[in-house]
Every structure is written in structure tokens, then in C-alpha cells.
Design a protein around this motif. Structure first.
Motif, PDB file in Angstrom:
ATOM      1  N   GLU A  56       0.823  -1.262   0.198  1.00  0.00           N
ATOM      2  CA  GLU A  56       0.276  -0.044   0.022  1.00  0.00           C
ATOM      3  C   GLU A  56       0.991   1.225   0.056  1.00  0.00           C
ATOM      4  O   GLU A  56       1.918   1.152   0.691  1.00  0.00           O
ATOM      5  CB  GLU A  56      -0.963  -0.054   1.070  1.00  0.00           C
ATOM      6  N   GLY A  57       0.531   2.408  -0.808  1.00  0.00           N
ATOM      7  CA  GLY A  57       1.129   3.435  -0.641  1.00  0.00           C
ATOM      8  C   GLY A  57       2.002   3.923  -1.935  1.00  0.00           C
ATOM      9  O   GLY A  57       2.473   2.836  -2.424  1.00  0.00           O
ATOM     10  N   SER A  58       2.476   5.065  -1.959  1.00  0.00           N
ATOM     11  CA  SER A  58       3.199   5.622  -2.921  1.00  0.00           C
ATOM     12  C   SER A  58       4.562   5.803  -2.496  1.00  0.00           C
ATOM     13  O   SER A  58       4.938   5.975  -1.168  1.00  0.00           O
ATOM     14  CB  SER A  58       2.518   6.981  -3.614  1.00  0.00           C
ATOM     15  N   ILE A  59       5.523   6.036  -3.251  1.00  0.00           N
ATOM     16  CA  ILE A  59       7.042   6.218  -2.962  1.00  0.00           C
ATOM     17  C   ILE A  59       7.373   7.667  -3.021  1.00  0.00           C
ATOM     18  O   ILE A  59       7.140   8.439  -3.967  1.00  0.00           O
ATOM     19  CB  ILE A  59       7.735   5.504  -3.745  1.00  0.00           C
ATOM     20  N   THR A  60       7.739   8.389  -1.886  1.00  0.00           N
ATOM     21  CA  THR A  60       7.828   9.770  -1.787  1.00  0.00           C
ATOM     22  C   THR A  60       9.232  10.144  -1.266  1.00  0.00           C
ATOM     23  O   THR A  60       9.501  11.334  -0.983  1.00  0.00           O
ATOM     24  CB  THR A  60       6.840  10.315  -1.112  1.00  0.00           C
TER      25      THR A  60
END
Ligand code: SF4
Ligand code: SF4
Length: 253
Positions: A56-60
Motif C-alpha cells: 500500500e502507498g506511494s513512493i515519496t
């Protein structure tokens, strides 16, 4: 039994919760899978390798870039769950602005924020075996995907549009009955067309369907519903704002 790990990057945790929300099916899941790492439910440390990683989640951040490569190396199957992981999420709205401006608007001490200039989906950094779209994902679809991999066949989910689901439940079309903008014709099925069933237009939570014709929908909405270009842009710039099919609509229009 297949060994599962659940990972979180930049996200709100809503998609991971879909797994815990499978209350009636959890005992059955427990008979067939070992949930080896899932910080939302247990403080157990990860013990690689894993048969299936749910991400889950984006790469930031730089750290997240390193971690997702490590996870990929330790996982036979990697499945991304939700709009953040598959399309950068609502936080990718900052990709359209200067990072410094965003940091100054949001944080009292912007110099302490060490992030990448963009929020990008997992597939930009590693190979992804399957993407489950939605904000949040449909928990029954998650279950179906897990069992597909347990029994060794590729998942097969409805790849049509929200319009198909809307028609199947017999909901009157809000674009026809009340001239309300609806992204259903270009949005991936999965939610069951909840919003039109309450008289609202689809918000596009499930992201673009296969080969969406967003420029055509936009032209039609301008001509027939008198929707202003700014309102159209705002409608597409939400949870899946950088997904192909949604992000380019105003360039093509
Ligand atoms: S896709 Fe939506 S529900 Fe899932 S983690 Fe991101 S913001 Fe939360
Ligand atoms: S209300 Fe929206 S989802 Fe339903 S048929 Fe009309 S355009 Fe499609």
C-alpha cells in the motif's frame, strides 16, 4: 500455506484495513495463509522471503525507494493495493506544483521535510505482478486475488467501467436525469457504482478503466452539461490524478 507480508508506504492505511475488515473470512484466510508481517495488526518483525507481498502507498522518499527494491527481492509475487500504490494517490497532486511551495504552504518548518519532488506509484520503481485499483480497494476483490494466487491462476476481475455496474444495479444515470458530471464512463469497475446510487456523480476513485476516452467525456460534459474547464480538471485531479488516462485529459482536450 502461502506466506503473506503487508507493507505500507505513503498512504492513509485504508487499503490495509480492508484486509482486517474481512471479518467473516478471516478464519478461512488464516487456514490458507500465514500473515507473516502486518504492522497494522501485529508488532511481529518481517522474516523474508515472502510468497505474496501486498503493498500500500506511494513512493515519496529516498528511503522508500531503497525499501521497495528490497521488498521486491524478497517476494515471489508483489501486488499493489489502492490508488496510492497504483497511481501515486491524492498526494501526487503535489507533482503538479513546486515542492518548495507545497512544503511552505503545509509545514511550519519546511526545511525539516526531506522528500522526493514527486509521489509515484510502486510500478515506477519495481516490477509489479498485479495492481488492485481503488480508494480504498474492494475487500472482496482482494480476497479473490489472494485465492487466485493460492490456487495458481491469474486473477480475473471485471475490467469494465463503473457505468456497467451502474446499469446492472438499475440506477438512473445522473448525467441524464440531473446533468451531474459523472466519471463512471472512464472509471474502472470495482465499487459497485455506489455514488450514482445516491444521486451523485462518480468521483473516479478506482482510476481509469482500460482504454478510457477521457477527452471525449470531457468534451461531452462541456457541451451538454455546461461544465467549466476548471471544474472538469478538478474532477480528474483527485485520487488518481497522475494515472494515464486521467492526467492527460486536459492536454488532449
Ligand atoms: S488508496 Fe485511498 S484508502 Fe488506500 S491508502 Fe491510499 S488514500 Fe488510503
Ligand atoms: S450515472 Fe455515471 S456511472 Fe451511472 S450510467 Fe450514468 S455516467 Fe455511467
Amino acid at each position: 500455506m502461502k506466506k503473506i507480508a503487508v507493507w505500507k508506504f505513503t498512504s492513509c492505511d485504508g487499503c490495509q484495513l480492508s484486509l482486517l475488515d474481512l471479518e467473516d473470512e478471516l478464519l478461512e484466510i488464516d487456514k490458507n495463509f500465514v500473515i507473516s508481517y502486518f504492522l497494522e495488526a501485529s508488532s511481529r518483525s518481517p522474516e523474508p522471503p515472502f510468497d505474496i507481498s501486498l503493498v500500500e502507498g506511494s513512493i515519496t522518499t529516498e528511503e522508500a525507494k531503497r525499501k521497495i527494491i528490497e521488498i521486491r527481492n524478497h517476494s515471489s509475487i508483489l501486488i499493489t493495493i489502492g490508488a496510492c500504490a497504483t497511481a501515486g494517490g491524492i498526494q501526487a497532486l503535489r507533482n503538479f506544483a513546486s515542492l518548495q511551495t507545497v512544503k511552505e504552504r503545509v509545514y511550519p518548518q519546511p526545511e525539516l521535510i526531506d522528500v522526493l519532488p514527486t509521489s509515484l506509484p510502486i510500478s515506477q520503481y519495481v516490477q509489479v505482478d498485479y495492481e488492485l485499483q481503488g480508494c480504498p480497494i474492494n475487500k472482496q476483490q482482494l480476497l479473490s486475488v489472494l485465492y487466485s494466487y493460492l490456487f495458481g491462476f491469474r486473477p480475473s476481475l471485471n475490467s469494465g467501467s463503473v457505468c456497467m455496474e451502474c446499469k446492472m444495479r438499475g440506477t438512473p444515470c445522473v448525467m441524464v436525469t440531473s446533468k451531474t458530471l459523472c466519471l463512471g464512463p472512464v472509471t474502472h469497475a470495482g465499487c459497485g457504482a455506489i455514488c450514482p446510487s445516491f444521486g451523485r456523480g462518480c468521483y473516479g476513485c478506482y482510476g481509469p478503466k482500460e482504454t478510457p476516452n477521457s477527452p471525449s467525456l470531457s468534451r461531452w460534459a462541456k457541451e451538454k452539461l455546461c461544465i467549466e474547464p476548471t471544474a472538469l480538471k478538478q474532477a480528474f485531479h483527485t485520487f488518481n490524478c497522475i494515472a494515464d488516462g486521467f492526467k492527460r485529459f486536459d492536454e488532449d482536450d
